[in-house]
Design a protein around this motif. Sequence first.
Motif, mmCIF file in Angstrom:
data_model
loop_
_atom_site.group_PDB
_atom_site.id
_atom_site.type_symbol
_atom_site.label_atom_id
_atom_site.label_comp_id
_atom_site.label_asym_id
_atom_site.label_seq_id
_atom_site.Cartn_x
_atom_site.Cartn_y
_atom_site.Cartn_z
ATOM 1 N N GLY A 88 0.822 -1.175 -0.022
ATOM 2 C CA GLY A 88 0.016 0.056 -0.138
ATOM 3 C C GLY A 88 0.801 1.186 -0.137
ATOM 4 O O GLY A 88 1.926 1.219 0.757
ATOM 5 N N LEU A 89 0.373 2.291 -0.498
ATOM 6 C CA LEU A 89 0.860 3.718 -0.657
ATOM 7 C C LEU A 89 0.101 4.764 -0.232
ATOM 8 O O LEU A 89 -1.140 4.936 -1.099
ATOM 9 C CB LEU A 89 1.721 3.821 -1.865
ATOM 10 C CG LEU A 89 2.267 5.022 -2.371
ATOM 11 C CD1 LEU A 89 3.404 5.639 -1.481
ATOM 12 C CD2 LEU A 89 2.638 5.288 -3.973
ATOM 13 N N PHE A 90 0.274 5.393 0.534
ATOM 14 C CA PHE A 90 -0.899 6.737 1.158
ATOM 15 C C PHE A 90 -0.214 7.762 1.158
ATOM 16 O O PHE A 90 1.223 8.103 1.167
ATOM 17 C CB PHE A 90 -0.953 6.084 2.538
ATOM 18 C CG PHE A 90 -1.645 4.663 2.867
ATOM 19 C CD1 PHE A 90 -2.821 4.591 2.812
ATOM 20 C CD2 PHE A 90 -0.804 3.706 3.054
ATOM 21 C CE1 PHE A 90 -3.620 3.470 2.947
ATOM 22 C CE2 PHE A 90 -1.533 2.477 3.481
ATOM 23 C CZ PHE A 90 -2.839 2.281 3.305
ATOM 24 N N GLY A 91 -1.061 8.748 0.632
ATOM 25 C CA GLY A 91 -0.697 10.046 0.442
ATOM 26 C C GLY A 91 -1.365 10.732 -0.644
ATOM 27 O O GLY A 91 -1.768 10.108 -1.696
ATOM 28 N N ALA A 92 -1.638 12.012 -0.666
ATOM 29 C CA ALA A 92 -2.479 12.606 -1.691
ATOM 30 C C ALA A 92 -1.451 12.570 -3.002
ATOM 31 O O ALA A 92 -0.323 12.382 -2.988
ATOM 32 C CB ALA A 92 -2.642 14.007 -1.320
ATOM 33 N N ALA A 93 -2.259 12.477 -4.086
ATOM 34 C CA ALA A 93 -1.656 12.357 -5.360
ATOM 35 C C ALA A 93 -0.309 13.535 -5.543
ATOM 36 O O ALA A 93 0.517 13.056 -6.163
ATOM 37 C CB ALA A 93 -2.797 12.522 -6.594
ATOM 38 N N GLU A 94 -0.603 14.723 -5.206
ATOM 39 C CA GLU A 94 0.464 15.552 -5.144
ATOM 40 C C GLU A 94 1.439 15.447 -4.426
ATOM 41 O O GLU A 94 2.676 15.769 -4.694
ATOM 42 C CB GLU A 94 -0.018 17.033 -4.792
ATOM 43 C CG GLU A 94 0.633 18.093 -5.047
ATOM 44 C CD GLU A 94 0.153 19.467 -4.634
ATOM 45 O OE1 GLU A 94 0.879 20.478 -4.683
ATOM 46 O OE2 GLU A 94 -1.151 19.434 -4.322
ATOM 47 N N GLU A 95 1.551 14.506 -3.247
ATOM 48 C CA GLU A 95 2.308 14.305 -2.342
ATOM 49 C C GLU A 95 3.347 13.215 -2.695
ATOM 50 O O GLU A 95 4.741 13.084 -2.240
ATOM 51 C CB GLU A 95 2.014 13.976 -1.031
ATOM 52 C CG GLU A 95 0.952 15.109 -0.279
ATOM 53 C CD GLU A 95 0.536 14.672 0.707
ATOM 54 O OE1 GLU A 95 0.457 15.642 1.927
ATOM 55 O OE2 GLU A 95 -0.128 13.607 0.898
ATOM 56 N N LEU A 96 3.330 12.453 -3.826
ATOM 57 C CA LEU A 96 3.768 11.245 -4.351
ATOM 58 C C LEU A 96 5.047 11.596 -5.047
ATOM 59 O O LEU A 96 4.573 12.692 -6.082
ATOM 60 C CB LEU A 96 2.896 10.281 -4.944
ATOM 61 C CG LEU A 96 1.597 9.807 -4.141
ATOM 62 C CD1 LEU A 96 0.774 8.996 -4.991
ATOM 63 C CD2 LEU A 96 2.090 9.149 -2.735
ATOM 64 N N ASP A 102 6.040 5.168 -10.115
ATOM 65 C CA ASP A 102 6.431 4.145 -11.042
ATOM 66 C C ASP A 102 6.449 2.612 -10.290
ATOM 67 O O ASP A 102 6.155 1.733 -10.880
ATOM 68 C CB ASP A 102 7.826 4.605 -11.575
ATOM 69 C CG ASP A 102 7.590 5.514 -12.587
ATOM 70 O OD1 ASP A 102 6.538 6.119 -12.942
ATOM 71 O OD2 ASP A 102 8.424 6.356 -12.559
ATOM 72 N N HIS A 103 6.912 2.703 -9.093
ATOM 73 C CA HIS A 103 7.195 1.448 -8.295
ATOM 74 C C HIS A 103 6.081 0.911 -7.925
ATOM 75 O O HIS A 103 6.046 -0.348 -8.133
ATOM 76 C CB HIS A 103 8.196 1.871 -7.116
ATOM 77 C CG HIS A 103 8.773 0.452 -6.634
ATOM 78 N ND1 HIS A 103 8.201 -0.221 -5.403
ATOM 79 C CD2 HIS A 103 9.567 -0.172 -6.804
ATOM 80 C CE1 HIS A 103 8.819 -1.405 -5.247
ATOM 81 N NE2 HIS A 103 9.663 -1.556 -5.917
ATOM 82 N N ILE A 104 4.926 1.545 -7.435
ATOM 83 C CA ILE A 104 3.769 0.745 -7.117
ATOM 84 C C ILE A 104 3.206 0.185 -8.294
ATOM 85 O O ILE A 104 2.396 -1.112 -8.261
ATOM 86 C CB ILE A 104 2.888 1.607 -6.232
ATOM 87 C CG1 ILE A 104 1.684 0.773 -5.523
ATOM 88 C CG2 ILE A 104 2.249 2.463 -7.104
ATOM 89 C CD1 ILE A 104 1.115 1.311 -4.295
ATOM 90 N N ILE A 105 2.958 0.849 -9.338
ATOM 91 C CA ILE A 105 2.622 0.380 -10.658
ATOM 92 C C ILE A 105 3.433 -0.840 -10.945
ATOM 93 O O ILE A 105 2.683 -2.002 -11.565
ATOM 94 C CB ILE A 105 2.753 1.673 -11.612
ATOM 95 C CG1 ILE A 105 1.518 2.615 -11.442
ATOM 96 C CG2 ILE A 105 2.251 0.748 -12.969
ATOM 97 C CD1 ILE A 105 1.495 3.700 -12.603
#
Length: 280
Positions: A88-96, A102-105
């Motif tokens: 899981g990866l958490f955070g607003a889209a702008e924060e990533l 790329d890595h979570i995809i």
Amino acid sequence: MASRTWLITGVSSGFGRELTEQLLGRGDRVVGTVRDTAKVADLAGEYPGAFRPEVLDVTDTAAVRDVVDRAFADLGRIEVIVSNAGYGLFGAAEELTDAQVDHIIATNLTGSIQLIRAALPHLRVQGGGRIVQISSYGGQVAFPGNSMYHATKWGIEGFCEAVAAEVAPFGIGVTIVEPGGARTQFRYGSAQVADLMPEYDGNPAHAFSAMLDPANGLAPGDPARMAARIIDSVDAEPAPLRLVLGSQALDSTIATLRRRIDGLEAQRDLAGSTDFPPGE
């Protein structure tokens, strides 16, 4: 029941570990992939003839194909492929960061796609089998602060639903598992969090922080019971396309789908207004 051979990615913790322990305990064989074999040394020692650990980073497509090809070549037949590796990866889209996107995809989406693609020729030649894709009820329901996780899960669900129709004539079943919150390392250990921006303090995008803190209450899902239901699903004929695990997950999914249907029904006249008139 005759024993089966399973190939499961990501068996060092979470559902992968729980599935592996239950399967080995009942006499099945498991090819389990990990990034560090030290984390499964206990299983390798206890089940030397039944458990085969393989080092694999699912973002390496060539390595995925190599592991799958060697497993089928060495073992002859593998009845069940479980695509479980992910995080899981958490955070607003702008924060990533770009690297996080790329890595979570590459892990959750592309890695799962390539695992399934690598297994399909073997399953087809052997005359059937079962593919189990571990998704989430987040594959149908979306929450702020989880945009990229949802992107990967919604993506893999679309892929699997299409593939299920393609391979059914070969006797290959596909099941998408959609667990709700569970007491695994996915939530309380391996989850990754973006470098949070103060501009989003108090924003719904940061509501996940309360969920990740065990002090606020643990998730309701029992990983052992969930793993047992996943194992049971392999005996179901035909293969269930989706398997929702957890009452909260089911309620949330149903409510979300009803709202979506209501929104679509309200657009019936608008949708029809873009067709050519009858006879033209």
